[in-house]
Design an enzyme around this catalytic site. Structure first.
Site, PDB file in Angstrom:
ATOM      1  N   ILE A  14      27.831  33.880  48.117  1.00 12.27           N
ATOM      2  CA  ILE A  14      27.424  33.714  49.212  1.00 12.27           C
ATOM      3  C   ILE A  14      25.890  33.940  49.249  1.00 12.27           C
ATOM      4  CG2 ILE A  14      27.236  34.324  51.780  1.00 12.27           C
ATOM      5  CD1 ILE A  14      30.458  34.617  51.316  1.00 12.27           C
ATOM      6  N   ASN A  82      23.793  41.363  52.743  1.00 12.13           N
ATOM      7  CA  ASN A  82      25.094  40.552  52.300  1.00 12.13           C
ATOM      8  C   ASN A  82      25.739  41.185  50.993  1.00 12.13           C
ATOM      9  OD1 ASN A  82      26.438  37.965  51.419  1.00 12.13           O
ATOM     10  ND2 ASN A  82      25.330  38.556  49.551  1.00 12.13           N
ATOM     11  N   GLN A 144      43.478  45.873  51.458  1.00 10.92           N
ATOM     12  CA  GLN A 144      42.299  45.982  51.790  1.00 10.92           C
ATOM     13  C   GLN A 144      41.720  46.955  52.905  1.00 10.92           C
ATOM     14  OE1 GLN A 144      40.396  42.160  52.205  1.00 10.92           O
ATOM     15  NE2 GLN A 144      39.444  42.123  50.442  1.00 10.92           N
ATOM     16  N   TYR A 147      37.897  47.871  52.249  1.00  7.28           N
ATOM     17  CA  TYR A 147      37.127  46.896  52.722  1.00  7.28           C
ATOM     18  C   TYR A 147      36.982  46.263  54.172  1.00  7.28           C
ATOM     19  CZ  TYR A 147      35.154  42.161  51.929  1.00  7.28           C
ATOM     20  OH  TYR A 147      34.442  40.790  51.921  1.00  7.28           O
ATOM     21  N   LYS A 151      33.911  46.615  56.590  1.00  3.60           N
ATOM     22  CA  LYS A 151      33.473  45.530  57.244  1.00  3.60           C
ATOM     23  C   LYS A 151      33.479  45.572  58.771  1.00  3.60           C
ATOM     24  CE  LYS A 151      32.236  43.004  53.589  1.00  3.60           C
ATOM     25  NZ  LYS A 151      30.683  42.495  53.417  1.00  3.60           N
ATOM     26  N   TYR A 179      37.672  32.848  54.194  1.00  2.76           N
ATOM     27  CA  TYR A 179      37.770  32.694  52.568  1.00  2.76           C
ATOM     28  C   TYR A 179      36.945  31.695  52.180  1.00  2.76           C
ATOM     29  CZ  TYR A 179      41.557  36.076  52.398  1.00  2.76           C
ATOM     30  OH  TYR A 179      42.272  37.365  52.605  1.00  2.76           O
TER      31      TYR A 179
HETATM   32  N1  CAA Z   1      48.480  37.972  52.557  1.00  2.00           N
HETATM   33  C1  CAA Z   1      49.860  38.102  52.674  1.00  2.00           C
HETATM   34  N2  CAA Z   1      50.701  38.402  51.703  1.00  2.00           N
HETATM   35  C2  CAA Z   1      50.251  39.180  50.649  1.00  2.00           C
HETATM   36  C3  CAA Z   1      48.781  38.811  50.315  1.00  2.00           C
HETATM   37  C4  CAA Z   1      48.002  38.202  51.125  1.00  2.00           C
HETATM   38  N3  CAA Z   1      46.636  38.075  51.005  1.00  2.00           N
HETATM   39  N4  CAA Z   1      48.388  39.339  49.164  1.00  2.00           N
HETATM   40  C5  CAA Z   1      49.716  40.026  48.732  1.00  2.00           C
HETATM   41  N5  CAA Z   1      50.572  39.565  49.414  1.00  2.00           N
HETATM   42  C6  CAA Z   1      52.081  40.101  49.328  1.00  2.00           C
HETATM   43  C7  CAA Z   1      52.576  39.472  48.113  1.00  2.00           C
HETATM   44  O1  CAA Z   1      53.012  38.222  48.080  1.00  2.00           O
HETATM   45  C8  CAA Z   1      53.816  40.376  47.933  1.00  2.00           C
HETATM   46  O2  CAA Z   1      54.803  39.888  48.893  1.00  2.00           O
HETATM   47  P1  CAA Z   1      56.326  39.696  48.387  1.00  2.00           P
HETATM   48  O3  CAA Z   1      56.458  41.181  48.071  1.00  2.00           O
HETATM   49  O4  CAA Z   1      57.079  39.069  49.390  1.00  2.00           O
HETATM   50  O5  CAA Z   1      56.214  38.887  47.008  1.00  2.00           O
HETATM   51  C9  CAA Z   1      53.256  41.724  48.527  1.00  2.00           C
HETATM   52  O6  CAA Z   1      52.075  41.395  49.423  1.00  2.00           O
HETATM   53  C10 CAA Z   1      52.570  42.689  47.583  1.00  2.00           C
HETATM   54  O7  CAA Z   1      51.835  42.001  46.832  1.00  2.00           O
HETATM   55  P2  CAA Z   1      51.841  42.136  45.275  1.00  2.00           P
HETATM   56  O8  CAA Z   1      53.364  42.084  44.529  1.00  2.00           O
HETATM   57  O9  CAA Z   1      51.029  41.157  44.521  1.00  2.00           O
HETATM   58  O10 CAA Z   1      51.763  43.598  45.146  1.00  2.00           O
HETATM   59  P3  CAA Z   1      50.134  44.420  44.073  1.00  2.00           P
HETATM   60  O11 CAA Z   1      50.300  45.903  44.630  1.00  2.00           O
HETATM   61  O12 CAA Z   1      50.370  43.898  42.911  1.00  2.00           O
HETATM   62  O13 CAA Z   1      48.873  43.742  44.727  1.00  2.00           O
HETATM   63  C11 CAA Z   1      47.359  43.268  46.415  1.00  2.00           C
HETATM   64  C12 CAA Z   1      48.701  43.792  46.169  1.00  2.00           C
HETATM   65  C13 CAA Z   1      46.255  43.990  45.920  1.00  2.00           C
HETATM   66  C14 CAA Z   1      47.085  43.067  47.980  1.00  2.00           C
HETATM   67  C15 CAA Z   1      47.103  41.787  45.641  1.00  2.00           C
HETATM   68  O14 CAA Z   1      48.124  41.186  46.254  1.00  2.00           O
HETATM   69  C16 CAA Z   1      45.827  41.121  46.042  1.00  2.00           C
HETATM   70  O15 CAA Z   1      44.756  41.304  45.724  1.00  2.00           O
HETATM   71  N6  CAA Z   1      46.009  40.377  47.314  1.00  2.00           N
HETATM   72  C17 CAA Z   1      44.937  39.687  47.807  1.00  2.00           C
HETATM   73  C18 CAA Z   1      44.275  40.595  48.870  1.00  2.00           C
HETATM   74  C19 CAA Z   1      43.273  39.751  49.618  1.00  2.00           C
HETATM   75  O16 CAA Z   1      43.490  38.790  50.077  1.00  2.00           O
HETATM   76  N7  CAA Z   1      41.916  40.024  49.411  1.00  2.00           N
HETATM   77  C20 CAA Z   1      40.685  39.281  49.756  1.00  2.00           C
HETATM   78  C21 CAA Z   1      39.793  38.922  48.662  1.00  2.00           C
HETATM   79  S1  CAA Z   1      38.408  37.995  49.186  1.00  2.00           S
HETATM   80  C22 CAA Z   1      37.580  38.829  50.403  1.00  2.00           C
HETATM   81  O17 CAA Z   1      37.720  40.055  50.278  1.00  2.00           O
HETATM   82  C23 CAA Z   1      36.530  37.963  50.602  1.00  2.00           C
HETATM   83  C24 CAA Z   1      36.493  38.134  52.107  1.00  2.00           C
HETATM   84  O18 CAA Z   1      35.732  38.834  52.763  1.00  2.00           O
HETATM   85  C25 CAA Z   1      37.540  37.166  52.962  1.00  2.00           C
END
Ligand code: CAA
Length: 241
Positions: A14, A82, A144, A147, A151, A179
């Site tokens: 970004i 940023n 998060q 984060y 934020k 996102y």
């Molecule tokens: N929304 C809803 N559910 C989610 C999710 C999300 N974003 N991320 C994970 N889950 C769910 C998984 O599907 C899982 O559900 P089930 O048990 O029903 O299958 C449960 O949460 C646990 O997830 P994991 O098995 O993947 O567990 P983990 O410990 O291996 O990882 C995690 C957990 C670190 C949260 C990983 O899933 C992850 O990185 N998720 C994405 C988180 C996210 O959205 N980060 C945003 C990054 S982009 C950003 O930050 C920019 C911005 O400003 C928008």
């Protein structure tokens, strides 16, 4: 005279789009970056925008870096805070280091990057400070806590700083992107992105970095002086605060 803009984390994602758009809008732009020399030099070659390497979580490094920007381009009129990182992990597994890295880069940087420019802005009677927050600071996001806490902190910081500087021609505003198609979002597990995130975005797609840059250019304008302390959401309808 063209106004000077500094974009932290301004060579990738970004931030790179913001740097490019501000340049197109006529600003003299400086782009900060922390570590990825290769990406920064490529960005500089492509855009002609000078790059400045310093760590936004380190006050001393910021003070030195800001002095270099001022020497090269002049006093900073527009500051875009940023730079940001993620260290996504469930809180019950999070280490203090994962917490602290995110809070230092994403929240302490509000102090380290803004403090060196605010006095000059007050003296000159003009400033535009734009903070890039996140939808996840507004709505929360599993994985998060670090984060989201950082934020969300930007919003309180912006409102307080906006009040302190409203009579000095300085505005302080927040943009909360949803996102966006960047490396940061690509780091989300693909299955999670496909099944848990994309279906929640009413416009049906990730945002583009240029769509955030457009909002920055709007808020940076001299004509935007009546908008301060505001948070502008750009998230494809995913969360309506
Ligand atoms: N929304 C809803 N559910 C989610 C999710 C999300 N974003 N991320 C994970 N889950 C769910 C998984 O599907 C899982 O559900 P089930 O048990 O029903 O299958 C449960 O949460 C646990 O997830 P994991 O098995 O993947 O567990 P983990 O410990 O291996 O990882 C995690 C957990 C670190 C949260 C990983 O899933 C992850 O990185 N998720 C994405 C988180 C996210 O959205 N980060 C945003 C990054 S982009 C950003 O930050 C920019 C911005 O400003 C928008």
């Amino acid at each position: 005279m063209a106004r000077v803009a500094l974009v932290t984390g301004g060579t990738r994602g970004i931030g790179a789009a913001i740097s490019r758009s501000l340049k197109e809008a006529g600003y003299l732009v400086a782009a900060n970056y922390a570590g990825n020399d290769e990406a920064a030099h490529r960005f500089k070659d492509e855009t002609g925008i000078p790059v400045f390497k310093f760590d936004v979580s380190d006050l001393g490094a910021c003070e030195t870096g800001m002095r270099a920007v001022v020497e090269a381009l002049g006093p900073v009129d527009v500051l875009v805070n940023n730079a940001g990182i993620t260290r996504d992990v469930m809180f019950h597994r999070m280490t203090f280091d994962q917490w602290s890295q995110v809070v230092r880069t994403n929240l302490d940087s509000m102090f380290t990057c803004t403090r060196p420019v605010i006095e000059g802005m007050r003296e000159r009677g003009f400033g535009r400070i734009i903070l890039i927050s996140s939808i996840n600071g507004q709505k929360g996001q599993l994985g998060q806590t670090n984060y989201a806490a950082a934020k969300a902190g930007l919003v309180g910081f912006a409102k307080a700083l906006a009040l302190e500087n409203a009579a000095r021609g300085i505005t302080v505003n927040v943009i909360a992107p949803g996102y966006i198609a960047t490396e940061m979002v690509q780091a989300v597990p693909p299955e999670v992105l496909k099944t848990k995130i994309l279906p929640l975005i009413p416009v049906g797609r990730l945002g583009e970095a240029a769509e955030i840059a457009r909002a920055v250019v709007f808020l940076a304008a001299d004509e935007a002086g009546f908008i301060t302390g505001a948070t502008l959401a750009a998230n494809g309808g995913q969360y309506m605060a």
